[in-house]
Every structure is written in structure tokens, then in C-alpha cells.
Design an enzyme around this catalytic site. Structure first.
Site, PDB file in Angstrom:
ATOM      1  N   HIS A 246      -0.563 -71.937 -66.324  1.00 15.01           N
ATOM      2  CA  HIS A 246      -0.747 -73.389 -66.225  1.00 15.01           C
ATOM      3  C   HIS A 246      -1.934 -73.805 -67.065  1.00 15.01           C
ATOM      4  CE1 HIS A 246      -1.067 -77.401 -64.534  1.00 15.01           C
ATOM      5  NE2 HIS A 246       0.172 -77.227 -64.130  1.00 15.01           N
ATOM      6  N   GLU A 299       6.813 -74.652 -61.020  1.00 12.22           N
ATOM      7  CA  GLU A 299       8.208 -74.582 -61.448  1.00 12.22           C
ATOM      8  C   GLU A 299       8.961 -73.402 -60.842  1.00 12.22           C
ATOM      9  OE1 GLU A 299       9.023 -77.192 -62.815  1.00 12.22           O
ATOM     10  OE2 GLU A 299       8.123 -77.605 -64.757  1.00 12.22           O
TER      11      GLU A 299
HETATM   12  N1  ACO Z   1       4.346 -65.513 -69.627  1.00  3.96           N
HETATM   13  C1  ACO Z   1       3.789 -64.692 -70.537  1.00  3.96           C
HETATM   14  N2  ACO Z   1       2.688 -65.003 -71.252  1.00  3.96           N
HETATM   15  C2  ACO Z   1       2.123 -66.195 -71.024  1.00  3.96           C
HETATM   16  C3  ACO Z   1       2.628 -67.108 -70.075  1.00  3.96           C
HETATM   17  C4  ACO Z   1       3.788 -66.720 -69.359  1.00  3.96           C
HETATM   18  N3  ACO Z   1       4.344 -67.509 -68.452  1.00  3.96           N
HETATM   19  N4  ACO Z   1       1.866 -68.203 -70.063  1.00  3.96           N
HETATM   20  C5  ACO Z   1       0.909 -68.015 -70.976  1.00  3.96           C
HETATM   21  N5  ACO Z   1       1.063 -66.791 -71.544  1.00  3.96           N
HETATM   22  C6  ACO Z   1       0.232 -66.181 -72.585  1.00  3.96           C
HETATM   23  C7  ACO Z   1       0.522 -66.845 -73.923  1.00  3.96           C
HETATM   24  O1  ACO Z   1       1.551 -66.163 -74.629  1.00  3.96           O
HETATM   25  C8  ACO Z   1      -0.813 -66.761 -74.614  1.00  3.96           C
HETATM   26  O2  ACO Z   1      -0.942 -65.471 -75.179  1.00  3.96           O
HETATM   27  P1  ACO Z   1      -1.583 -65.304 -76.656  1.00  3.96           P
HETATM   28  O3  ACO Z   1      -2.999 -65.809 -76.518  1.00  3.96           O
HETATM   29  O4  ACO Z   1      -1.471 -63.828 -76.913  1.00  3.96           O
HETATM   30  O5  ACO Z   1      -0.755 -66.145 -77.561  1.00  3.96           O
HETATM   31  C9  ACO Z   1      -1.824 -66.876 -73.468  1.00  3.96           C
HETATM   32  O6  ACO Z   1      -1.130 -66.479 -72.268  1.00  3.96           O
HETATM   33  C10 ACO Z   1      -2.331 -68.270 -73.286  1.00  3.96           C
HETATM   34  O7  ACO Z   1      -1.207 -69.140 -73.234  1.00  3.96           O
HETATM   35  P2  ACO Z   1      -1.254 -70.635 -73.704  1.00  3.96           P
HETATM   36  O8  ACO Z   1       0.118 -71.038 -74.148  1.00  3.96           O
HETATM   37  O9  ACO Z   1      -2.390 -70.845 -74.648  1.00  3.96           O
HETATM   38  O10 ACO Z   1      -1.622 -71.352 -72.362  1.00  3.96           O
HETATM   39  P3  ACO Z   1      -1.387 -72.872 -72.086  1.00  3.96           P
HETATM   40  O11 ACO Z   1      -2.433 -73.305 -71.140  1.00  3.96           O
HETATM   41  O12 ACO Z   1      -1.241 -73.642 -73.344  1.00  3.96           O
HETATM   42  O13 ACO Z   1       0.051 -72.823 -71.414  1.00  3.96           O
HETATM   43  C11 ACO Z   1       1.942 -73.087 -70.142  1.00  3.96           C
HETATM   44  C12 ACO Z   1       0.431 -73.292 -70.204  1.00  3.96           C
HETATM   45  C13 ACO Z   1       2.622 -73.886 -71.276  1.00  3.96           C
HETATM   46  C14 ACO Z   1       2.468 -73.605 -68.811  1.00  3.96           C
HETATM   47  C15 ACO Z   1       2.272 -71.596 -70.312  1.00  3.96           C
HETATM   48  O14 ACO Z   1       1.592 -70.851 -69.321  1.00  3.96           O
HETATM   49  C16 ACO Z   1       3.761 -71.310 -70.286  1.00  3.96           C
HETATM   50  O15 ACO Z   1       4.410 -71.434 -71.318  1.00  3.96           O
HETATM   51  N6  ACO Z   1       4.323 -70.925 -69.104  1.00  3.96           N
HETATM   52  C17 ACO Z   1       5.737 -70.692 -68.999  1.00  3.96           C
HETATM   53  C18 ACO Z   1       6.501 -72.014 -68.935  1.00  3.96           C
HETATM   54  C19 ACO Z   1       6.301 -72.735 -67.619  1.00  3.96           C
HETATM   55  O16 ACO Z   1       6.289 -72.141 -66.545  1.00  3.96           O
HETATM   56  N7  ACO Z   1       6.166 -74.066 -67.704  1.00  3.96           N
HETATM   57  C20 ACO Z   1       5.955 -74.933 -66.560  1.00  3.96           C
HETATM   58  C21 ACO Z   1       4.538 -75.383 -66.480  1.00  3.96           C
HETATM   59  S1  ACO Z   1       4.164 -76.319 -65.035  1.00  3.96           S
HETATM   60  C22 ACO Z   1       4.582 -77.938 -65.412  1.00  3.96           C
HETATM   61  O17 ACO Z   1       4.742 -78.335 -66.517  1.00  3.96           O
HETATM   62  C23 ACO Z   1       4.767 -78.840 -64.276  1.00  3.96           C
END
Ligand code: ACO
Length: 366
Positions: A246, A299
């Protein structure tokens, strides 16, 4: 000084009195009230009133008779286009030209109608006729009316699942769709344009589309009985495990906690496999990103709760939009009151100044 923050992470763009997600995951409060205290005590329509009017006794209005034309059965697309269409149909005026009371009336009308549009689109996708107004009027709550419109009946467990889900996801600060709604509202556009734009932002998998991808994960784990192998294969391919991580929370999302409990109370047939996948995914993510807490987000358990109500997984972004009409409405009103256009800056990183004669094949001046 280079103060650019990719994704605007940590950038404070607005002040709000609507809700405050607590970064450490302790609680989510709507106008100061913990959602744990609201769920089960008030139906969704009162939560709408709380968020929009700061009054728990105020309610989202009942939907007025309206039959949308041209639905396709793709609920997010139908919602986006129909809400824009309603602005024309109802002759909604621009936010800059109306007072707060009129804007609030417009938002109430739209919010109530948006649920009906999703219910009708869902009925169409299943090849059934949506129920007529007299059947819908028998429902006491917004969740009940929604199910009646869609299916002509409203199983109480399904009503509870939807109502809880809608309350948990009604508002969450400056997420991408709410920011979109505020940006559009700040231009003085009408409420239909702001709501329609918000639906578009929410339809993406990184925001509101994740639950649609959670159930296939659960199906796969239930089929293979190998959550470890499944999670590892995702991470090895650098794919994200949907329902984890998140932008705000650095601990468990409090909504995940509430929805997990609801899934159990409602006897979800997927509860055990979801718990197992959650346990395995959390352990793997801790190893994969030891420095970045990646915890369960709303989610993951939303998908399980909505499944109790037999919501097809491709309908989950639209269900999320139904819930978020409260937060969007509250933020649109708040933005209207600021009267300030949102217009941030971009840092130019393109080529330095160069003459047109430098373009390959440019005509040579005579
Ligand atoms: N699974 C695996 N790796 C992950 C996940 C995940 N669910 N979430 C983040 N990471 C990793 C990323 O790949 C990234 O790695 P890197 O630095 O090697 O590239 C690192 O953790 C940081 O991730 P970011 O994308 O920079 O984190 P951000 O805060 O931008 O992302 C987000 C938040 C978009 C929710 C992300 O965690 C994600 O894509 N999760 C999966 C999708 C999801 O569950 N979405 C619903 C969100 S809740 C809502 O919108 C109500």
C-alpha cells in the site's frame, strides 16, 4: 533544488477534514469516527451522509427513476460514460456557477444513480432484465436496493457483505481516483465530469481493479494446493501479488482486518484458502523486500467478502466505485470550497534548445 517525488509519494497536495488513514495501520477514521465503530451500526447511506455532510443522521438520497440507455454490460465503462451522460441529461451546472447546497444535491442524485447503473449493467451482463422500480422500492438500505435492482431479490448475507464492503471502502484520503475527482472539481467543471473521471482512475488494477485479480489467485491455490510454489513463481517473474502492499500503510490495512472478520462471520467458502495464501504471501514478501513492509491491503479480503455475495470478479472495480461515491462527493465539495485550481509543475528533462535545422531530413533553408 530537485524536489521531484515520483508518484508524488509523501507530497501533501490538499488539506482535508474528511478522513485520515493512519499510516501505522491502527485505524481508519471518517470525520473522526473509527470505521470499526460504524460497521454494523449504520448502513452505507448514513456513512455517505457522515462523509459528505459531517452528519451521521444525514443520508444519501434514494435513486430517482431513470433508465440509462446504451449500457454494454462492462460496468466500469458503463458507469464512466453514463455518469458523464447524466450531466447532460440532468443539465448539471458547472461547480463554479452553483452554491454548495446545489453541488451537494447534484452529488446525492448522482451517487444514488451510480449504484443503479452498476446494478443494471450487471444484470445486462448476465442476460437478465433489471427489476422495476416498485421491486427496488421494497429495499430498506442502499445495498438491498442495489441487489433488488440487479437480481430481483436480496439475500441478507449478501446485503451484509456488500454493506460492510461499501462502508470499509467509502473513503480513503487522497487516493488516485479522489485526487482525479478533486483536480476536475478544481477546474469548476460539473459534478458529473468529476465523478466520471474518478471512475476512470479507479478502474486500473493498481487502484480499484485488484480484487478482480485476487479470486483467480485463490482459485489457482485451491487447485494446486501449493501456495508457496504459486507465490514464489509470481515473485521470480517480478509480478505483484495482488492485495498486498500500500502507498500509505506500513502495517496491515485496518480495512483488511474488518473484512477478514466479515468473511469469516459470513462463512465464506474461500476463507481457509485465503488465510493460507495470506500467510504464505506475507512470509514471502518479508523475505523478498525486507526493507519495505508489504502487508495485506483492503483489496485482498474485499475479494473474498464480495465473493460471498456472488459478485463476479470482473464487477469488483464497479463495486468499489459504488462505495467510493461517498468519498468522491465529500472531496468534490471540499475542493469546491477552496476555489483554487490544482495545477502543479513539471520538471523539464527533455533536450536542450536546438534549431529546427537539426532535425534529420529538415528542409535546407534556401
Ligand atoms: N507484490 C510484490 N511486490 C510488490 C508488491 C506486491 N503486491 N507491492 C509492491 N511490491 C514491490 C514493488 O515491485 C517494488 O519493488 P522494486 O523496488 O524492486 O521495484 C517495491 O515493492 C515498492 O513498490 P512500489 O510500487 O514502489 O510501491 P507503491 O507504494 O507505489 O505501491 C501498490 C503500492 C500500487 C498498491 C503496490 O503495492 C501494488 O502494486 N500492489 C498490488 C496491487 C494491489 O493490491 N492494489 C490495490 C491497492 S489498495 C487500493 O487501491 C484501494
Amino acid at each position: 533544488m530537485n524536489d521531484f517525488k515520483p508518484g508524488l509519494e509523501g507530497v501533501v497536495a490538499v488539506e482535508t477534514a474528511v478522513a485520515a488513514p493512519d499510516r501505522e495501520g491502527g485505524a481508519l477514521r471518517y470525520r473522526g469516527y473509527d470505521i470499526e465503530d460504524l460497521v454494523g451500526r449504520y448502513p452505507y447511506e448514513n456513512i455517505w451522509g457522515l462523509l459528505v455532510d459531517d452528519d451521521i443522521d444525514s443520508k444519501m438520497p434514494d435513486p430517482e427513476p431513470y433508465v440509462p440507455q446504451g449500457l454494454t454490460g462492462n460496468a466500469p465503462a458503463d458507469l464512466q460514460s453514463e455518469v458523464a451522460h447524466l450531466a447532460g441529461e440532468w443539465r448539471l451546472q458547472k461547480l463554479v456557477d452553483i452554491d454548495d447546497a446545489q453541488a451537494r444535491t447534484d452529488l446525492g442524485r448522482l451517487s444514488a444513480q451510480m449504484m443503479g447503473i452498476v446494478a443494471r449493467s450487471a444484470a445486462l451482463a448476465e442476460g437478465r432484465e433489471p427489476a422495476p422500480d416498485d421491486v427496488v422500492a421494497r429495499g430498506e438500505t442502499a445495498a438491498e436496493k442495489f441487489l433488488l435492482r440487479w437480481r430481483g431479490e436480496a439475500n441478507p448475507d449478501h446485503v451484509k457483505a456488500i454493506d460492510t464492503y461499501w462502508i470499509c471502502t467509502a473513503e480513503h484520503g487522497l487516493n488516485a481516483s479522489t485526487f482525479t475527482a478533486r483536480i476536475i472539481a478544481s477546474t469548476g467543471a460539473d459534478t458529473g465530469a468529476a465523478m466520471s473521471g474518478a471512475v476512470g482512475a479507479l478502474s486500473g488494477p493498481l487502484h480499484g481493479g485488484a480484487p478482480a485479480r485476487v479470486l483467480p489467485m485463490l482459485d489457482e491455490v485451491a487447485r494446486t494446493h501449493d501456495p508457496e510454489g504459486y507465490v514464489q513463481s509470481l515473485l521470480e517473474r517480478h509480478q505483484r501479488i495482488m492485495g498486498f502492499g500500500h502507498r500509505v500503510y506500513r502495517a496491515e490495512d485496518p480495512r483488511a482486518r474488518l473484512l477478514r472478520r466479515t468473511a469469516q462471520e459470513l462463512g465464506s467458502p474461500r476463507f481457509e484458502v485465503a488465510e493460507e495464501l495470506e500467510r504464505v504471501a506475507l512470509a514471502a514478501l518479508r523475505e523478498y523486500k525486507p526493507d519495505r513492509p508489504l502487508e495485506t491491503n483492503v483489496e485482498f479480503w474485499s475479494a473474498v467478502v464480495l465473493d460471498v455475495a456472488d459478485i463476479p470478479h470482473d464487477l469488483t472495480p464497479a463495486m468499489f466505485a459504488c462505495a467510493r461515491v461517498a468519498g468522491w462527493s465529500a472531496h468534490i465539495l471540499e475542493e469546491k470550497r477552496t476555489g483554487r485550481l490544482i495545477r502543479p509543475s513539471a520538471q523539464y528533462v527533455g533536450p536542450a534548445e536546438r534549431p529546427a535545422s537539426a532535425v534529420d531530413g529538415a528542409p535546407v533553408p534556401s
